[in-house]
Design a protein around this motif. Structure first.
Motif, short mmCIF file in Angstrom:
data_model
loop_
_atom_site.label_atom_id
_atom_site.label_comp_id
_atom_site.label_asym_id
_atom_site.label_seq_id
_atom_site.Cartn_x
_atom_site.Cartn_y
_atom_site.Cartn_z
N ASN A 96 0.79 -1.24 0.00
CA ASN A 96 0.00 0.00 0.00
C ASN A 96 0.82 1.28 0.00
N GLN A 97 2.11 1.20 -0.34
CA GLN A 97 2.96 2.39 -0.42
C GLN A 97 3.59 2.46 -1.81
N PRO A 98 3.84 3.67 -2.35
CA PRO A 98 4.47 3.78 -3.66
C PRO A 98 5.85 3.11 -3.67
N LEU A 99 6.21 2.58 -4.83
CA LEU A 99 7.53 1.97 -5.01
C LEU A 99 8.16 2.48 -6.30
N SER A 100 9.49 2.51 -6.30
CA SER A 100 10.25 2.91 -7.48
C SER A 100 10.11 1.84 -8.57
N LEU A 101 9.91 2.29 -9.79
CA LEU A 101 9.74 1.38 -10.92
C LEU A 101 11.11 0.92 -11.42
N ALA A 102 11.37 -0.39 -11.32
CA ALA A 102 12.66 -0.96 -11.71
C ALA A 102 12.71 -1.35 -13.18
N GLY A 155 8.84 9.53 -23.19
CA GLY A 155 10.20 9.41 -23.74
C GLY A 155 11.23 9.28 -22.63
N ARG A 156 11.10 10.09 -21.59
CA ARG A 156 12.01 9.99 -20.45
C ARG A 156 11.85 8.66 -19.72
N LEU A 157 10.60 8.23 -19.56
CA LEU A 157 10.33 6.95 -18.91
C LEU A 157 11.04 5.82 -19.66
N ALA A 158 10.94 5.82 -20.99
CA ALA A 158 11.57 4.77 -21.79
C ALA A 158 13.10 4.83 -21.71
N LYS A 159 13.67 6.01 -21.47
CA LYS A 159 15.12 6.14 -21.34
C LYS A 159 15.60 5.74 -19.95
N ILE A 160 14.81 6.06 -18.91
CA ILE A 160 15.23 5.85 -17.52
C ILE A 160 14.97 4.42 -17.05
N VAL A 161 13.81 3.87 -17.41
CA VAL A 161 13.40 2.56 -16.90
C VAL A 161 13.61 1.51 -17.98
N PRO A 162 14.39 0.46 -17.68
CA PRO A 162 14.59 -0.61 -18.67
C PRO A 162 13.26 -1.23 -19.08
#
Length: 188
Positions: A96-102, A155-162
């Motif tokens: 129930n808490q936010p998590l970083s997207l790996a 675009g940033r999401l696709a560059k930052i997150v595999p």
């Protein structure tokens, strides 16, 4: 540090079923159907959704054992709600808490022939296309400025997150192998 993965794909690609397979292994679920992201500049957080999964009867029977006692999503469908943290399988939890997207895993069409689950990297340019295809709602008509801002964020999401494409067969009995392949990839 706890992190999470996102599983995206077309309708019927087994996104919720794959999430349920992870839940069965003891990994808590953060969201089903829609993953709301918070842009943190150099990373993205996934916000928690509702503490339940929506699963087809075949997936419930394969993973959970029996759909009896589980409410239907709609009375005319064979899709059922599986409440997390409140069912007979205590390991099926909700975070129930936010998590970083790996990482983001794209489920393509299931292979009808035997297929060993495998993962293929997606380059950021193609990743943007996948994100655009699977964003919600796809039919939303944004004003030009909002659309440009959304495209820049994707675009940033696709560059930052595999991003990875997951190849797999059409066999519910192989869900554990699929989870193992994803976990091995995330570990790298």
């Amino acid at each position: 540090t706890q992190r999470c993965i996102a599983i995206i794909g077309a309708k019927g690609a087994c996104k919720s079923t794959t999430a349920a397979a992870f839940a069965k292994q003891g990994y808590p679920i953060l969201a089903d159907d829609i993953a709301v992201l918070t842009d943190c500049g150099d990373s993205f957080l996934v916000q928690p959704g509702y503490p339940r999964l929506r699963l087809w009867k075949s997936a419930v029977n394969q993973l959970y054992g029996d759909e009896k006692g589980l409410p239907r999503v709609f009375s005319q469908t064979d899709k059922h709600f599986l409440e997390l943290n409140q069912n007979k399988v205590s390991a099926w939890g909700f975070h129930n808490q936010p998590l970083s997207l790996a990482a983001i895993y794209v489920l393509g069409e299931r292979q009808q022939s035997a297929c060993v689950p495998s993962i293929e990297a997606i380059i950021p340019q193609m990743g943007v296309m996948e994100l655009i295809t699977h964003r919600y709602p796809q039919s939303l008509q944004l004003e030009r400025d909002m659309l440009l801002r959304e495209l820049a964020i994707l675009g940033r999401l696709a560059k930052i997150v595999p991003m990875r494409h997951l190849h797999r067969g059409d066999n519910l009995a192989e869900l554990e192998k699929i989870c193992d392949v994803i976990l091995e990839d995330v570990g790298r």
